[in-house]
Structure formats: structure tokens, C-alpha cells
Design a protein around this motif. Structure first.
Motif, short mmCIF file in Angstrom:
data_model
loop_
_atom_site.label_atom_id
_atom_site.label_comp_id
_atom_site.label_asym_id
_atom_site.label_seq_id
_atom_site.Cartn_x
_atom_site.Cartn_y
_atom_site.Cartn_z
N LEU A 14 -1.32 4.02 1.14
CA LEU A 14 -2.60 4.27 0.47
C LEU A 14 -3.77 3.56 1.10
O LEU A 14 -4.87 4.07 1.13
CB LEU A 14 -2.48 3.87 -1.00
CG LEU A 14 -1.32 4.51 -1.78
CD1 LEU A 14 -1.28 4.00 -3.20
CD2 LEU A 14 -1.45 6.02 -1.76
N ASN A 15 -3.53 2.36 1.57
CA ASN A 15 -4.61 1.55 2.15
C ASN A 15 -4.13 0.87 3.42
O ASN A 15 -2.95 0.58 3.56
CB ASN A 15 -5.08 0.46 1.16
CG ASN A 15 -5.62 1.05 -0.11
OD1 ASN A 15 -6.63 1.72 -0.12
ND2 ASN A 15 -4.89 0.82 -1.22
N SER B 229 0.79 -1.22 0.00
CA SER B 229 0.00 0.00 0.00
C SER B 229 0.83 1.28 0.00
O SER B 229 0.30 2.35 0.20
CB SER B 229 -0.92 0.02 1.23
OG SER B 229 -0.17 0.10 2.42
N MET B 230 2.13 1.19 -0.22
CA MET B 230 2.95 2.39 -0.26
C MET B 230 2.72 3.14 -1.55
O MET B 230 2.48 2.53 -2.60
CB MET B 230 4.43 2.01 -0.14
CG MET B 230 4.80 1.43 1.21
SD MET B 230 6.44 0.69 1.21
CE MET B 230 6.08 -0.91 0.49
N ASP B 231 2.78 4.46 -1.49
CA ASP B 231 2.65 5.22 -2.73
C ASP B 231 3.91 5.06 -3.57
O ASP B 231 4.87 4.37 -3.19
CB ASP B 231 2.30 6.68 -2.44
CG ASP B 231 3.44 7.49 -1.82
OD1 ASP B 231 4.62 7.09 -1.95
OD2 ASP B 231 3.15 8.53 -1.19
N SER B 232 3.93 5.71 -4.73
CA SER B 232 5.00 5.48 -5.69
C SER B 232 6.36 6.00 -5.24
O SER B 232 7.39 5.68 -5.84
CB SER B 232 4.64 6.11 -7.04
OG SER B 232 4.47 7.52 -6.89
N THR B 233 6.40 6.81 -4.16
CA THR B 233 7.65 7.41 -3.72
C THR B 233 8.72 6.36 -3.43
O THR B 233 9.88 6.48 -3.85
CB THR B 233 7.42 8.26 -2.46
OG1 THR B 233 6.40 9.22 -2.71
CG2 THR B 233 8.69 8.98 -2.04
N PHE C 49 6.52 9.77 2.51
CA PHE C 49 5.61 9.07 1.61
C PHE C 49 4.38 8.69 2.42
O PHE C 49 4.35 8.85 3.64
CB PHE C 49 6.27 7.83 0.98
CG PHE C 49 6.45 6.68 1.94
CD1 PHE C 49 5.49 5.68 2.05
CD2 PHE C 49 7.59 6.60 2.73
CE1 PHE C 49 5.66 4.62 2.92
CE2 PHE C 49 7.76 5.54 3.62
CZ PHE C 49 6.79 4.56 3.71
N THR C 50 3.36 8.19 1.75
CA THR C 50 2.14 7.80 2.45
C THR C 50 1.77 6.37 2.10
O THR C 50 2.13 5.85 1.05
CB THR C 50 0.96 8.72 2.08
OG1 THR C 50 0.74 8.65 0.67
CG2 THR C 50 1.24 10.16 2.50
#
Length: 302
Positions: A296-297, A52-56, A293-294
Motif C-alpha cells: 500500500l505504501n 504496508s502489505m494489503d490484507s491478503t 497482493f499489493t
């Protein structure tokens, strides 16, 4: 089936299924020797958080020519060697405890280990009995919410992503070295750790929903509270499985960071504290800065 053969069979499954700094964050840019690389703190879990990690994070990896993981996931460990490292050289588990203490341990393990684990426990070092308990508790944790279960752990996912992009991957340690680090915990410490766990003291390295939530929040400070600096038993445990391995990580990772952009993914607690790899990089003159980074889920139940 003999206990030795049963242990070999169990090890195969165990290894296929597969952590304080004042700042918060899991992804760090490391700059020095004319190159920019990254260090990422992983969690050895198959929880959906691994996907669930963003693309960063993945973009950082794609900027690098080398990916370093704790172990070489392209090679399965030698079950025979793993069995040898896990088994007591003489005697059995019951020889390490009084009859009363052994009854406590048997009662504690009664509903925590599968039949195969029950069969094997008497031949193992106490710390590996605890690792079996950890494995079963992790499987139970993610199975309570099927959405949280992925087909691969985070470490395996990085391996597959790097392979798909043609990025060279290397294991910092061999399987033998990882197991030998665990086995090097003094036997009297292992004996006490298992007994204290049987008496209700939460063993510090077990992955719980709370720890996963701290990881999701990128809160290394909260995660690191599992380490009690005043607990001699925990200190001995972490000296063997964390700090001594940090020294090895750095010794072997530095040539890669010096020769080109490198992405190193190791357990999150290896990053933290005065003896963590981030501090080691700083002491060697590298510039170390957090890269936000964030996630996502997040599906796992708190």
C-alpha cells in the motif's frame, strides 16, 4: 570491560534489532495432505515496507492454525552462547591476514563499525564482522528517511500479529542453529569474503535500497541476482546460510503442513530456485500457486 563481556552486551542489541524462481511473487498457497497452507517470503528489515502489505497476507495467516517463523522470537538468544559461537576459538582476526591485508581491512572498517564493534572485531570470525557491517548499513539506510523506520522488523510483526489472534507460533530453528550455520562457512572462505569486501566488492547479502525496491515489486528474480553462481565464495556462503537451512526448514515444517493449515514466513530467497522450499514442496506432491497482493505504501528513497 573485557572483550568477551563487551561481545555479550553487543549481541543483545544485535539480535533484538533485526532472501530464483521464474515467477514473481512473495505469497504462495501450498495445498496437500488435505490441508491448505501458505508460504510467505519476508525481508529481515524494519523498513516501512513491513507495514504496508494489503490484507491478503494477513488474511492468509488468519486462516491458519500455526505460524512458523525462522526463529522463536518469543525467546531472546543466550548472549553467552551467541558470543561463544561468534568468537574465534584461537588467535585473532589479524592472525588470518598479512599485515598489508589487515591494514586494508582496518581502513575499510574504520567508518563502518561503532566503537563497540571496533573493540570486538579482532575476536570475531570474519563473517560476523561482515554481519556487523550489514547491521550498521541497514540502520544507516533506514535512518536517512525517518518515515521508513518502524519499531519492529517484519518477523517480529508477524509474531505479534499471531499472538494477538491466538495463533500458535513456532521457531523452525534455534538461535544456536542459526549462528552455527553461519559459523560453518569454511574459514578460508570467510577470510576471502571480508578481504574482498574491504577491496570494494559488494558483499552479497547486504540489504540495499535497490534490494528493498525489488522486494516491494515482488521481483524474486531481481533479488536473486545478488547470488553469482560462478562465484565460489558466494556459493560456499549460500550453501551454509541458505540451502542447508532450507533442508532443515522443510524437515521441520512438513509435520505442521501435514497436520493442519500452516503459515510459514521465511526470508524470501529461501523460496527461490531448484533448492528453494517452493520447489521442495512441489517435489513432494504439493500444489503451489502464487497469491497476488499489493503493497500500500512505500516510503524509502530509491
Amino acid at each position: 570491560m573485557t572483550n568477551s563481556k563487551a561481545l555479550i552486551t553487543f549481541i543483545g542489541g544485535l539480535f533484538i534489532t533485526q532472501t530464483v524462481i521464474s515467477q514473481q511473487g512473495l505469497l504462495w498457497r501450498v495445498t496437500g495432505h488435505g490441508h491448505t497452507g501458505y508460504v510467505f517470503g519476508t525481508m529481515h528489515t524494519s523498513d516501512s515496507i513491513a507495514n504496508s502489505m494489503d490484507s491478503t497476507v494477513y488474511n492468509a495467516m488468519h486462516r491458519c492454525q500455526t505460524v512458523l517463523l525462522e526463529g522463536d522470537l518469543s525467546k531472546l538468544p543466550d548472549p553467552q552462547k551467541m558470543a561463544e559461537l561468534m568468537m574465534l576459538p584461537e588467535g585473532d582476526l589479524s592472525s588470518l591476514y598479512s599485515p598489508e591485508e589487515m591494514r586494508e581491512i582496518d581502513l575499510y572498517l574504520e567508518d563502518k563499525l561503532p566503537p563497540m564493534g571496533q573493540l570486538l572485531k579482532n575476536n570475531l570470525y570474519p563473517v560476523f564482522v561482515l554481519f556487523m557491517v550489514q547491521q550498521m548499513e541497514e540502520l544507516e539506510r533506514v535512518s536517512t528517511d525517518q518515515e521508513s523506520m518502524l519499531n519492529e522488523a517484519m518477523d517480529v510483526r508477524f509474531q505479534h500479529l499471531a499472538d494477538s489472534c491466538g495463533i500458535a507460533t513456532y521457531g523452525i530453528e534455534s538461535w544456536d542453529e542459526q549462528m552455527a550455520s553461519v559459523a560453518s562457512i569454511p574459514l578460508d572462505v570467510q577470510v576471502k569474503l571480508l578481504l574482498e569486501s574491504a577491496r570494494g566488492k559488494q558483499f552479497s547479502h547486504v540489504i540495499t535500497n535497490d534490494i528493498v525496491m525489488h522486494y516491494y515489486q515482488q521481483n524474486l528474480t531481481a533479488m536473486s541476482r545478488i547470488m553469482d553462481e560462478n562465484d565460489a565464495l558466494q556459493n560456499a556462503f549460500f550453501d551454509a546460510v541458505l540451502y542447508s537451512r532450507n533442508d532443515r526448514f522443510m524437515e521441520r515444517a512438513l509435520p505442521y503442513f501435514e497436520s493442519g493449515p500452516t503459515f510459514m514466513a521465511v526470508g524470501a530467497l529461501h523460496l527461490a530456485g531448484d533448492r528453494g522450499v517452493l520447489t521442495m514442496f512441489r517435489k513432494l506432491g504439493y500444489q503451489v500457486e502464487n497469491v497476488p497482493f499489493t503493497f500500500l505504501n512505500y516510503h524509502s528513497k530509491p
